[in-house]
Design a protein around this motif. Structure first.
Motif, short mmCIF file in Angstrom:
data_model
loop_
_atom_site.label_atom_id
_atom_site.label_comp_id
_atom_site.label_asym_id
_atom_site.label_seq_id
_atom_site.Cartn_x
_atom_site.Cartn_y
_atom_site.Cartn_z
N ALA A 150 37.61 80.09 27.92
CA ALA A 150 38.62 80.61 28.84
C ALA A 150 39.07 82.01 28.43
CB ALA A 150 39.83 79.67 28.88
N GLY A 151 39.20 82.23 27.11
CA GLY A 151 39.60 83.55 26.61
C GLY A 151 38.56 84.62 26.89
N ILE A 152 37.29 84.27 26.74
CA ILE A 152 36.20 85.21 27.02
C ILE A 152 36.19 85.59 28.50
CG2 ILE A 152 33.69 85.50 27.03
CD1 ILE A 152 33.65 83.49 24.63
N ILE A 153 36.34 84.58 29.35
CA ILE A 153 36.33 84.83 30.80
C ILE A 153 37.53 85.68 31.20
CG2 ILE A 153 36.56 83.74 33.07
CD1 ILE A 153 35.02 81.35 31.94
N LEU A 154 38.70 85.39 30.64
CA LEU A 154 39.90 86.17 30.97
C LEU A 154 39.73 87.62 30.55
CD1 LEU A 154 42.81 86.15 32.08
CD2 LEU A 154 43.60 85.66 29.76
N THR A 155 39.16 87.86 29.38
CA THR A 155 38.93 89.23 28.91
C THR A 155 37.98 89.96 29.85
OG1 THR A 155 39.33 88.68 26.60
CG2 THR A 155 37.97 90.60 27.03
N SER A 156 36.92 89.27 30.28
CA SER A 156 35.98 89.87 31.23
C SER A 156 36.67 90.21 32.54
CB SER A 156 34.83 88.89 31.48
OG SER A 156 33.99 89.34 32.51
N ARG A 157 37.54 89.33 33.00
CA ARG A 157 38.23 89.54 34.27
C ARG A 157 39.21 90.72 34.20
NH1 ARG A 157 42.93 85.84 36.82
NH2 ARG A 157 43.27 87.06 38.69
N LEU A 158 39.95 90.80 33.09
CA LEU A 158 40.97 91.84 32.95
C LEU A 158 40.40 93.17 32.45
CD1 LEU A 158 43.88 89.77 31.32
CD2 LEU A 158 43.56 90.34 33.74
N GLY A 159 39.21 93.13 31.84
CA GLY A 159 38.65 94.35 31.27
C GLY A 159 39.29 94.73 29.95
N ALA A 160 40.00 93.79 29.33
CA ALA A 160 40.67 94.07 28.05
C ALA A 160 41.01 92.76 27.35
CB ALA A 160 41.94 94.88 28.27
N GLY A 161 41.03 92.81 26.03
CA GLY A 161 41.46 91.67 25.24
C GLY A 161 42.92 91.86 24.85
N GLN A 162 43.75 90.89 25.14
CA GLN A 162 45.19 91.02 24.91
C GLN A 162 45.69 89.96 23.92
OE1 GLN A 162 46.79 90.68 28.89
NE2 GLN A 162 46.31 92.80 29.39
N PRO A 163 46.32 90.39 22.84
CA PRO A 163 46.79 89.42 21.83
C PRO A 163 47.90 88.51 22.34
CG PRO A 163 47.62 91.63 21.34
CD PRO A 163 46.62 91.78 22.45
N VAL A 164 48.54 88.90 23.45
CA VAL A 164 49.61 88.06 24.02
C VAL A 164 49.08 87.12 25.11
CG1 VAL A 164 51.42 89.74 23.50
CG2 VAL A 164 50.22 89.85 25.71
N ALA A 165 47.79 87.17 25.37
CA ALA A 165 47.22 86.33 26.43
C ALA A 165 47.39 84.85 26.08
CB ALA A 165 45.74 86.65 26.60
N GLY A 166 47.57 84.05 27.11
CA GLY A 166 47.61 82.60 26.91
C GLY A 166 48.91 82.04 26.38
N GLN A 167 49.95 82.88 26.27
CA GLN A 167 51.23 82.36 25.78
C GLN A 167 51.80 81.35 26.78
OE1 GLN A 167 53.73 85.77 24.92
NE2 GLN A 167 53.13 85.74 22.77
N GLY A 168 52.07 80.16 26.30
CA GLY A 168 52.62 79.10 27.14
C GLY A 168 51.57 78.32 27.91
N TRP A 169 50.31 78.72 27.80
CA TRP A 169 49.26 78.04 28.56
C TRP A 169 49.03 76.62 28.04
CZ3 TRP A 169 44.75 80.74 31.35
CH2 TRP A 169 45.23 81.86 32.05
N GLU A 170 49.32 76.41 26.76
CA GLU A 170 49.17 75.05 26.23
C GLU A 170 50.10 74.08 26.96
OE1 GLU A 170 52.11 77.41 24.01
OE2 GLU A 170 49.94 77.68 24.26
N LEU A 171 51.28 74.55 27.33
CA LEU A 171 52.23 73.71 28.06
C LEU A 171 51.77 73.49 29.50
CD1 LEU A 171 55.60 75.22 26.74
CD2 LEU A 171 54.29 73.29 25.84
N ASP A 172 51.22 74.53 30.12
CA ASP A 172 50.69 74.39 31.47
C ASP A 172 49.51 73.42 31.49
OD1 ASP A 172 52.54 76.07 32.59
OD2 ASP A 172 51.22 77.81 32.71
N ALA A 173 48.68 73.47 30.45
CA ALA A 173 47.53 72.57 30.36
C ALA A 173 47.99 71.12 30.20
CB ALA A 173 46.63 72.97 29.19
N ILE A 174 49.01 70.92 29.38
CA ILE A 174 49.57 69.57 29.21
C ILE A 174 50.14 69.09 30.54
CG2 ILE A 174 51.38 68.21 28.09
CD1 ILE A 174 51.05 70.11 25.65
N ALA A 175 50.87 69.99 31.22
CA ALA A 175 51.47 69.64 32.52
C ALA A 175 50.40 69.28 33.53
CB ALA A 175 52.32 70.81 33.03
N ALA A 176 49.34 70.08 33.63
CA ALA A 176 48.27 69.82 34.58
C ALA A 176 47.60 68.48 34.30
CB ALA A 176 47.23 70.94 34.54
#
Length: 328
Positions: free
Chosen positions: A235-261
């Motif tokens: 998911a991180g590789i795909i997001l970096t490809s989509r945004l054109g940049a790697g961001q150290p703050v990416a994915g913050q809180g996504w663990e909670l969204d994944a649990i919720a889903a």
């Protein structure tokens, strides 16, 4: 037995059937209601552009949620996925100018390794999943910041192959969405038709009973956390490809969204019960809710968290009530 009594019995039976159907298909019904509401409420919701955009946006969360489903089915939890996603993403950006192969392989292996470490800490050191994955979450996030000097890493030499991963389409469908759907199909097949899949459910249903059956519980747990880490890195590789940049703050809180889903999709937090098709529905529900709130300019975007919390709470209550009735 007179006709009025028979009529009452039939009516009660019919209502019970309807109630049972709603309980068994809550995620699907919720998705349909949300979809119909958004279609009639917002002019541009039911447009190809918007629907494709929703699919693209939920695909990365979807990959993480599939990994989370494997973990939760065993009765565990993985809080590290958002940080693993960020770390893999920044390394994909760092290596994109070096080699197309390396910018895929190394970040993916980072996720595999950290997921494997999660599993080892939990099984060999007997640390609870919450604390073990919390430690990896903090450490991986720190490494993501250290690796980038706390800034986003732009992909200056973006190759065609790397660009295709995040922004490409096949027959008008975003490639990330296709990857997500394929992963759901593969995960569903594993869960339903393989010995490993049945073992995952057995461990979550009753760990002691699984040991008595001769299952290697520790190995199963290590594998599911490794799967979770690997899908987070993808998911991180795909997001970096989509945004054109790697961001150290990416994915913050996504663990909670994944649990919720995962939970909204019907997977029990205590483990042993759930479907990956349900997780797919849970991810789409979150995606449509987010899309609705983004389209309505009169609603503060912070309401997204409130709505997610309410929907998650309702899902947990329904699960709790259903399990209590079964035990009763």
């Amino acid at each position: 037995m007179n006709s009025s009594t028979l009529s009452i019995i039939k009516k009660k039976t019919f209502l019970q059937i309807i109630f049972k159907f709603i309980q068994s298909n809550t995620p699907l019904i919720t998705l349909i209601v949300l979809f119909l509401f958004a279609t009639f409420r917002y002019e541009y919701f039911f447009s190809m552009f918007n629907l494709v955009n929703i699919l693209r946006q939920v695909s990365m969360l979807g990959l993480i949620s599939v990994g989370m489903t494997f973990v939760i089915l065993t009765g565990g939890i993985d809080l590290s996925v958002g940080s693993i996603m960020a770390l893999a993403g920044v390394w994909a950006a760092n290596l994109s100018g070096v080699s197309l192969t390396l910018c895929f392989l190394i970040p993916f292996l980072i996720g595999v390794f950290l997921g494997f470490i999660n599993g080892l800490i939990i099984t060999k050191l007997n640390i609870t999943p919450f604390l073990a994955t919390l430690a990896i979450m903090i450490g991986a996030r720190g490494l993501a910041h250290v690796s980038t000097g706390e800034v986003s890493i732009r992909i200056e030499q973006l190759s065609a192959g790397f660009l295709l991963l995040g922004k490409g389409k096949i027959l008008g469908i975003p490639l990330p969405a296709i990857i997500f759907i394929l992963v759901v199909v593969i995960a569903s097949f594993i869960a339903k038709y393989t010995k490993f899949g049945r073992s995952v459910y057995a461990v979550g249903g009753n760990e002691e009973a699984a040991k008595v059956m001769g299952l290697n519980v520790n190995r199963i747990k290590v594998i599911v956390y490794t799967i979770s880490g690997s899908l987070a890195s993808l998911a991180g590789i795909i997001l970096t490809s989509r945004l054109g940049a790697g961001q150290p703050v990416a994915g913050q809180g996504w663990e909670l969204d994944a649990i919720a889903a995962t939970v909204i999709g019907g997977t029990l937090l205590t483990g042993g019960k759930g479907k990956f098709s349900g997780t797919l529905l849970g991810v789409l529900i979150i995606g449509i809710m987010t899309n609705i709130l983004n389209m309505d300019k009169n609603i503060n975007t912070w309401w997204e968290y409130v709505v997610k919390g309410i929907v998650l709470l309702i899902a947990v209550i329904i699960q709790s009530q259903t399990e209590e009735k079964k035990l009763g």
